[in-house]
Design a protein around this motif. Sequence first.
Motif, PDB file in Angstrom:
ATOM      1  N   THR A   1      76.801  43.213 -29.993  1.00 54.66           N
ATOM      2  CA  THR A   1      77.124  41.844 -30.383  1.00 54.66           C
ATOM      3  C   THR A   1      76.212  40.857 -29.661  1.00 54.66           C
ATOM      4  OG1 THR A   1      79.441  42.457 -30.727  1.00 54.66           O
ATOM      5  CG2 THR A   1      78.957  40.123 -30.515  1.00 54.66           C
ATOM      6  N   ILE A   2      75.923  41.112 -28.380  1.00 57.63           N
ATOM      7  CA  ILE A   2      75.032  40.233 -27.623  1.00 57.63           C
ATOM      8  C   ILE A   2      73.604  40.305 -28.172  1.00 57.63           C
ATOM      9  CG2 ILE A   2      74.138  39.647 -25.340  1.00 57.63           C
ATOM     10  CD1 ILE A   2      77.150  39.257 -25.670  1.00 57.63           C
ATOM     11  N   SER A   3      73.141  41.513 -28.503  1.00 59.27           N
ATOM     12  CA  SER A   3      71.802  41.663 -29.087  1.00 59.27           C
ATOM     13  C   SER A   3      71.688  40.879 -30.390  1.00 59.27           C
ATOM     14  CB  SER A   3      71.501  43.139 -29.348  1.00 59.27           C
ATOM     15  OG  SER A   3      71.306  43.828 -28.143  1.00 59.27           O
ATOM     16  N   LEU A   4      72.746  40.940 -31.179  1.00 63.94           N
ATOM     17  CA  LEU A   4      72.758  40.204 -32.444  1.00 63.94           C
ATOM     18  C   LEU A   4      72.639  38.701 -32.187  1.00 63.94           C
ATOM     19  CD1 LEU A   4      73.105  40.698 -35.507  1.00 63.94           C
ATOM     20  CD2 LEU A   4      75.538  40.266 -35.194  1.00 63.94           C
ATOM     21  N   SER A   5      73.320  38.229 -31.140  1.00 67.60           N
ATOM     22  CA  SER A   5      73.277  36.793 -30.825  1.00 67.60           C
ATOM     23  C   SER A   5      71.884  36.379 -30.338  1.00 67.60           C
ATOM     24  CB  SER A   5      74.329  36.457 -29.762  1.00 67.60           C
ATOM     25  OG  SER A   5      73.990  37.036 -28.517  1.00 67.60           O
ATOM     26  N   PHE A   6      71.211  37.252 -29.582  1.00 66.96           N
ATOM     27  CA  PHE A   6      69.840  36.960 -29.154  1.00 66.96           C
ATOM     28  C   PHE A   6      68.898  36.983 -30.355  1.00 66.96           C
ATOM     29  CE2 PHE A   6      70.255  38.553 -24.475  1.00 66.96           C
ATOM     30  CZ  PHE A   6      70.994  37.417 -24.180  1.00 66.96           C
ATOM     31  N   ALA A   7      69.047  37.999 -31.212  1.00 63.61           N
ATOM     32  CA  ALA A   7      68.150  38.159 -32.357  1.00 63.61           C
ATOM     33  C   ALA A   7      68.226  36.974 -33.305  1.00 63.61           C
ATOM     34  CB  ALA A   7      68.476  39.454 -33.098  1.00 63.61           C
ATOM     35  N   LEU A   8      69.416  36.431 -33.489  1.00 60.54           N
ATOM     36  CA  LEU A   8      69.607  35.329 -34.437  1.00 60.54           C
ATOM     37  C   LEU A   8      69.563  33.960 -33.770  1.00 60.54           C
ATOM     38  CD1 LEU A   8      72.444  36.873 -36.644  1.00 60.54           C
ATOM     39  CD2 LEU A   8      69.995  36.758 -37.130  1.00 60.54           C
ATOM     40  N   GLY A   9      69.367  33.937 -32.447  1.00 64.70           N
ATOM     41  CA  GLY A   9      69.243  32.662 -31.757  1.00 64.70           C
ATOM     42  C   GLY A   9      70.556  31.977 -31.436  1.00 64.70           C
ATOM     43  N   TYR A  10      71.684  32.694 -31.542  1.00 67.39           N
ATOM     44  CA  TYR A  10      72.967  32.090 -31.166  1.00 67.39           C
ATOM     45  C   TYR A  10      73.034  31.851 -29.663  1.00 67.39           C
ATOM     46  CZ  TYR A  10      74.618  33.290 -35.849  1.00 67.39           C
ATOM     47  OH  TYR A  10      74.769  33.387 -37.212  1.00 67.39           O
ATOM     48  N   LEU A  11      72.433  32.751 -28.886  1.00 65.99           N
ATOM     49  CA  LEU A  11      72.328  32.601 -27.433  1.00 65.99           C
ATOM     50  C   LEU A  11      70.847  32.532 -27.066  1.00 65.99           C
ATOM     51  CD1 LEU A  11      74.984  35.145 -26.071  1.00 65.99           C
ATOM     52  CD2 LEU A  11      75.187  32.663 -26.222  1.00 65.99           C
ATOM     53  N   LYS A  12      70.511  31.668 -26.114  1.00 68.86           N
ATOM     54  CA  LYS A  12      69.119  31.528 -25.703  1.00 68.86           C
ATOM     55  C   LYS A  12      68.665  32.759 -24.930  1.00 68.86           C
ATOM     56  CE  LYS A  12      69.207  26.470 -25.464  1.00 68.86           C
ATOM     57  NZ  LYS A  12      69.016  25.281 -24.583  1.00 68.86           N
ATOM     58  N   SER A  13      67.413  33.150 -25.176  1.00 66.09           N
ATOM     59  CA  SER A  13      66.842  34.286 -24.463  1.00 66.09           C
ATOM     60  C   SER A  13      65.323  34.151 -24.466  1.00 66.09           C
ATOM     61  CB  SER A  13      67.252  35.604 -25.123  1.00 66.09           C
ATOM     62  OG  SER A  13      66.688  35.713 -26.418  1.00 66.09           O
ATOM     63  N   SER A  14      64.675  34.969 -23.654  1.00 68.52           N
ATOM     64  CA  SER A  14      63.214  34.969 -23.647  1.00 68.52           C
ATOM     65  C   SER A  14      62.702  35.612 -24.934  1.00 68.52           C
ATOM     66  CB  SER A  14      62.702  35.750 -22.434  1.00 68.52           C
ATOM     67  OG  SER A  14      63.076  37.120 -22.544  1.00 68.52           O
ATOM     68  N   LYS A  15      61.423  35.366 -25.255  1.00 66.79           N
ATOM     69  CA  LYS A  15      60.827  35.949 -26.463  1.00 66.79           C
ATOM     70  C   LYS A  15      60.860  37.477 -26.398  1.00 66.79           C
ATOM     71  CE  LYS A  15      57.765  32.122 -27.696  1.00 66.79           C
ATOM     72  NZ  LYS A  15      56.351  31.689 -27.915  1.00 66.79           N
ATOM     73  N   ARG A  16      60.614  38.010 -25.192  1.00 70.34           N
ATOM     74  CA  ARG A  16      60.620  39.463 -25.036  1.00 70.34           C
ATOM     75  C   ARG A  16      61.995  40.043 -25.356  1.00 70.34           C
ATOM     76  NH1 ARG A  16      60.579  41.760 -19.090  1.00 70.34           N
ATOM     77  NH2 ARG A  16      62.650  40.826 -19.336  1.00 70.34           N
ATOM     78  N   ASN A  17      63.031  39.434 -24.789  1.00 72.85           N
ATOM     79  CA  ASN A  17      64.393  39.930 -25.028  1.00 72.85           C
ATOM     80  C   ASN A  17      64.800  39.768 -26.485  1.00 72.85           C
ATOM     81  OD1 ASN A  17      64.522  40.527 -22.339  1.00 72.85           O
ATOM     82  ND2 ASN A  17      65.932  38.877 -21.793  1.00 72.85           N
ATOM     83  N   ARG A  18      64.326  38.695 -27.102  1.00 72.89           N
ATOM     84  CA  ARG A  18      64.670  38.487 -28.513  1.00 72.89           C
ATOM     85  C   ARG A  18      63.987  39.539 -29.391  1.00 72.89           C
ATOM     86  NH1 ARG A  18      64.423  32.809 -32.009  1.00 72.89           N
ATOM     87  NH2 ARG A  18      65.664  33.612 -33.761  1.00 72.89           N
ATOM     88  N   LEU A  19      62.719  39.868 -29.079  1.00 70.95           N
ATOM     89  CA  LEU A  19      62.014  40.896 -29.843  1.00 70.95           C
ATOM     90  C   LEU A  19      62.679  42.262 -29.668  1.00 70.95           C
ATOM     91  CD1 LEU A  19      58.270  39.922 -29.229  1.00 70.95           C
ATOM     92  CD2 LEU A  19      59.556  39.776 -31.386  1.00 70.95           C
TER      93      LEU A  19
END
Length: 406
Positions: A181-199
Amino acid sequence: MVNRSRFYTVGVSIVIALLCFEAQILFSFITTTRISLAVLLFLFAGLLLEKKPIRINKAHLPLLFFFVFILLWSILNSTVHIFSGSRIDIKPFISLCLIFLTIGLFSLIITNAKIQFKELIRLLWIFGNVMVFLTFFILYLQADFNFFDSSLRISKLKHFFNDNLPGGTSRYFYGLVTLNTISLSFALGYLKSSKRNRLISIAGIVLLLIMLFVANSRQNILFLLFIAIFPKLLTFNIIKVLKFSIRTLVVVAISIAVLSYTTDILSNIKEKYIERTTSQIEEGSERIETYTLAYEDIRASPIMGTGLGNFERRHGITTHNGYLWVGAELGLLPLVVYSLILIWLFFTFTKSKSSFGEYKAFYTLIFAYLAGYILIANNFNELFKDYIFYIFFLVYLIGTKKRMCH
């Protein structure tokens, strides 16, 4: 010297990760749920050693009282059935006691220990991605996992999953969806993350979708899509919803175009998803027959139900639905109370969303997960197996009253 805040944060994240899966570890009596209970007891012992007053979070009381009611009703229900000459199964009652103990301990720990919220999110993100990449790698090695092979037989791989994965296809992938669920939030921009973590998150979600498709886990795919889309709808911002929809359609259109020219995957989609689903609706399926049997049991015994464990004893199969399990084995009153506590969850979001502060996006995502579970994933399990749903429920409720430390 041990950092107590980090100690409890790591312990809580391990418990959440374990409870995502319904799995055996080495022996049938050593399961992820029992290991998580042992970890909770260890963490609670740490709280007691600090010799500080242990508080109960008032926000958690409705959920805890619900389980007290279910346990008392189960005792009354079983007593009535025993005196009427019916058999009952003690195992579901023991399971209800264990889940009540688990959520009770979890409530006390996250209320009285200083949980580092950002650290908790980071740890869950790591656990989720590790499990996805590890699962994909193992399946690739052991099951000739080649998504782009036009001769791929989805049913054959699904049998492999059922035979080799600890909780079977649906339960295992339900755990993967939950833990990511957290990965999904990073991938879709619901939670802020670095570009590396989002990729990394995007790659993990893509692999998860591939595995869900190959496993023919339609319910989990729907569950994942619901968690992805529902938070956008909760913003009530038509512009954001339209932008999200257009981007999604573009990605889907490009994916379909690429796949149609490189593989026979579209014919597999038509056969395994569209035609099979249509056939099941028109001709019925074992699952629908099971639901019908549960409905008939509720009509036959609306007050006290059939008794704990008697649905499976009578029909040789579980209800595969949390609501029907409560109604069929315990009766209509517990089903009404169960439904009311879930309806109450929706009212808490409307009432408390302004109090979430900087973590509003996270709590909206958790609410989307809970809503998706209520509407879709509850078909997986009976009430006494739904550990992770109630743990997420507690995490969500604590945000409505008191946010964890940063």
